[in-house]
Design a protein around this motif. Structure first.
Motif, PDB file in Angstrom:
ATOM      1  N   GLY A  17      97.955  23.745  34.786  1.00  0.00           N
ATOM      2  CA  GLY A  17      99.252  23.669  35.452  1.00  0.00           C
ATOM      3  C   GLY A  17      99.282  24.064  36.910  1.00  0.00           C
ATOM      4  O   GLY A  17     100.340  24.053  37.533  1.00  0.00           O
ATOM      5  N   GLN A  18      98.133  24.405  37.478  1.00  0.00           N
ATOM      6  CA  GLN A  18      98.111  24.799  38.885  1.00  0.00           C
ATOM      7  C   GLN A  18      98.274  23.588  39.786  1.00  0.00           C
ATOM      8  O   GLN A  18      97.795  22.500  39.484  1.00  0.00           O
ATOM      9  CB  GLN A  18      96.808  25.530  39.217  1.00  0.00           C
ATOM     10  N   ASN A  19      98.954  23.792  40.903  1.00  0.00           N
ATOM     11  CA  ASN A  19      99.167  22.730  41.883  1.00  0.00           C
ATOM     12  C   ASN A  19      97.823  22.189  42.366  1.00  0.00           C
ATOM     13  O   ASN A  19      96.958  22.938  42.805  1.00  0.00           O
ATOM     14  CB  ASN A  19      99.974  23.280  43.062  1.00  0.00           C
ATOM     15  N   ALA A  20      97.659  20.870  42.312  1.00  0.00           N
ATOM     16  CA  ALA A  20      96.385  20.247  42.680  1.00  0.00           C
ATOM     17  C   ALA A  20      96.062  20.419  44.156  1.00  0.00           C
ATOM     18  O   ALA A  20      94.900  20.291  44.563  1.00  0.00           O
ATOM     19  CB  ALA A  20      96.407  18.763  42.321  1.00  0.00           C
ATOM     20  N   ASN A  21      97.057  20.698  44.985  1.00  0.00           N
ATOM     21  CA  ASN A  21      96.832  20.852  46.425  1.00  0.00           C
ATOM     22  C   ASN A  21      96.531  22.292  46.820  1.00  0.00           C
ATOM     23  O   ASN A  21      96.277  22.568  47.988  1.00  0.00           O
ATOM     24  CB  ASN A  21      98.067  20.360  47.193  1.00  0.00           C
ATOM     25  N   PHE A  22      96.571  23.188  45.847  1.00  0.00           N
ATOM     26  CA  PHE A  22      96.324  24.591  46.153  1.00  0.00           C
ATOM     27  C   PHE A  22      94.827  24.842  46.310  1.00  0.00           C
ATOM     28  O   PHE A  22      94.028  24.436  45.466  1.00  0.00           O
ATOM     29  CB  PHE A  22      96.886  25.475  45.033  1.00  0.00           C
ATOM     30  N   LYS A  23      94.439  25.507  47.385  1.00  0.00           N
ATOM     31  CA  LYS A  23      93.024  25.806  47.636  1.00  0.00           C
ATOM     32  C   LYS A  23      92.635  27.063  46.876  1.00  0.00           C
ATOM     33  O   LYS A  23      93.073  28.162  47.215  1.00  0.00           O
ATOM     34  CB  LYS A  23      92.766  25.977  49.126  1.00  0.00           C
ATOM     35  N   ALA A  24      91.820  26.901  45.849  1.00  0.00           N
ATOM     36  CA  ALA A  24      91.513  28.020  44.957  1.00  0.00           C
ATOM     37  C   ALA A  24      90.234  28.748  45.312  1.00  0.00           C
ATOM     38  O   ALA A  24      89.892  29.741  44.679  1.00  0.00           O
ATOM     39  CB  ALA A  24      91.423  27.514  43.513  1.00  0.00           C
ATOM     40  N   THR A  25      89.497  28.284  46.318  1.00  0.00           N
ATOM     41  CA  THR A  25      88.209  28.903  46.624  1.00  0.00           C
ATOM     42  C   THR A  25      87.977  28.967  48.121  1.00  0.00           C
ATOM     43  O   THR A  25      88.545  28.178  48.879  1.00  0.00           O
ATOM     44  CB  THR A  25      87.066  28.133  45.936  1.00  0.00           C
ATOM     45  N   CYS A  26      87.139  29.905  48.551  1.00  0.00           N
ATOM     46  CA  CYS A  26      86.829  29.993  49.981  1.00  0.00           C
ATOM     47  C   CYS A  26      85.355  29.757  50.279  1.00  0.00           C
ATOM     48  O   CYS A  26      84.997  29.428  51.398  1.00  0.00           O
ATOM     49  CB  CYS A  26      87.279  31.326  50.554  1.00  0.00           C
ATOM     50  N   TYR A  27      84.469  29.930  49.276  1.00  0.00           N
ATOM     51  CA  TYR A  27      83.045  29.649  49.450  1.00  0.00           C
ATOM     52  C   TYR A  27      82.608  28.672  48.361  1.00  0.00           C
ATOM     53  O   TYR A  27      82.753  28.964  47.173  1.00  0.00           O
ATOM     54  CB  TYR A  27      82.209  30.924  49.315  1.00  0.00           C
ATOM     55  N   THR A  28      82.076  27.526  48.759  1.00  0.00           N
ATOM     56  CA  THR A  28      81.541  26.575  47.789  1.00  0.00           C
ATOM     57  C   THR A  28      80.117  26.190  48.170  1.00  0.00           C
ATOM     58  O   THR A  28      79.813  25.975  49.344  1.00  0.00           O
ATOM     59  CB  THR A  28      82.396  25.292  47.711  1.00  0.00           C
ATOM     60  N   PHE A  29      79.254  26.115  47.163  1.00  0.00           N
ATOM     61  CA  PHE A  29      77.855  25.766  47.383  1.00  0.00           C
ATOM     62  C   PHE A  29      77.408  24.765  46.328  1.00  0.00           C
ATOM     63  O   PHE A  29      77.837  24.830  45.172  1.00  0.00           O
ATOM     64  CB  PHE A  29      76.981  27.020  47.340  1.00  0.00           C
ATOM     65  N   ALA A  30      76.524  23.866  46.720  1.00  0.00           N
ATOM     66  CA  ALA A  30      76.143  22.761  45.850  1.00  0.00           C
ATOM     67  C   ALA A  30      75.287  23.181  44.673  1.00  0.00           C
ATOM     68  O   ALA A  30      75.493  22.745  43.539  1.00  0.00           O
ATOM     69  CB  ALA A  30      75.404  21.691  46.667  1.00  0.00           C
TER      70      ALA A  30
END
Length: 255
Positions: free
Chosen positions: A92-105
């Motif tokens: 149910g979280q808004n799809a446009n909400f940025k949930a992370t600040c560090y992403t790595f492959a």
């Protein structure tokens, strides 16, 4: 109110628990968000680098091409592939909400995944990100366990201590769960971190070990212990959310 969700190991169901909790709070009308400040393994084509390419060269800190770690200009937009973020959306979280600040492959411990891309995770950056995205209920999911390193000197334990938020510990209810749970609880105790609840995931009412684990820990601990089974037809987490209604009610009463 903030909660920090951590696990006794990897693949114990932290994201499942976080999404279920998120759904439970949202269903009760709370303004709740789920955050995963550090996400590794977002690239679908990432693979284990071979021995000659797994460590970045000392001068450039850029991984060998065989490691398949995208550079800044070619990286796939992180939120399009972040698996945990997709689960939050289902809940149910808004799809446009940025949930992370560090992403790595590359799917590995955050410090190593960051090293492969020539980057460094800073605890202060994580804490600032959380502070900027606080809601009535903020669920913060760690990566792996409480002692998983962020860099050479800091781990998720530093994040949990600085947040001063109660911890929700997720364990897989199987042989070894008692030891895993008590080791984590001892770390929390030594660092004066409050345990809000222990989650025994993958619970099987017909399994003697599962039942024994549950009974022993209930006698040993004073916190709520919640058992979660393998759910069917739980696409939006509405079924698993029901198991958290009693637990979350006391926090909603305080709003």
């Amino acid at each position: 109110m903030k909660f920090f969700i951590t696990g006794s190991d990897t693949d114990v169901g932290k994201s499942f628990v976080t999404a279920s909790l998120l759904r439970a709070f949202l269903e009760q009308g709370a303004k709740a968000v789920a955050l995963k400040p550090v996400q590794t393994g977002y690239a679908e084509n990432s693979r284990i680098p071979d021995e000659n390419s797994r460590i970045p060269k000392a001068k450039s800190r850029i991984p060998d091409e065989k490691s398949r770690i995208p550079d800044e200009n070619s990286r796939i937009p992180s939120q399009s592939l972040e698996p945990d973020f997709k689960e939050y959306i289902k809940a149910g979280q808004n799809a446009n909400f940025k949930a992370t600040c560090y992403t790595f492959a590359y799917p590995a411990s955050p410090h190593f995944s960051a090293e492969l891309e020539g980057k460094k995770i800073k605890a202060r950056g994580i804490l600032d990100f959380i502070e900027q995205n606080l809601a009535q209920i903020t669920l913060i999911e760690g990566a792996g366990g409480i002692l998983v390193p962020l860099n050479e000197n800091q781990s998720f334990l530093d994040i949990a201590k600085e947040l001063n938020a109660p911890v929700i510990l997720v364990c897989k209810n199987c042989l070894g769960a008692i030891n895993h749970a008590l080791l984590n609880l001892e770390i929390l105790r030594q660092n004066s971190i409050k345990l809000a609840a222990l989650i025994l995931n993958f619970h099987d009412e017909n399994d003697a070990i599962c039942l024994s684990n549950q009974q022993f820990l209930q006698k040993k601990l004073s916190c709520p212990i919640i058992t979660l089974k393998n759910y069917k037809n739980n696409e939006n987490y509405s079924n698993s959310a029901k198991d958290f209604r009693a637990f979350i009610s006391k926090f909603l009463d305080k709003k």
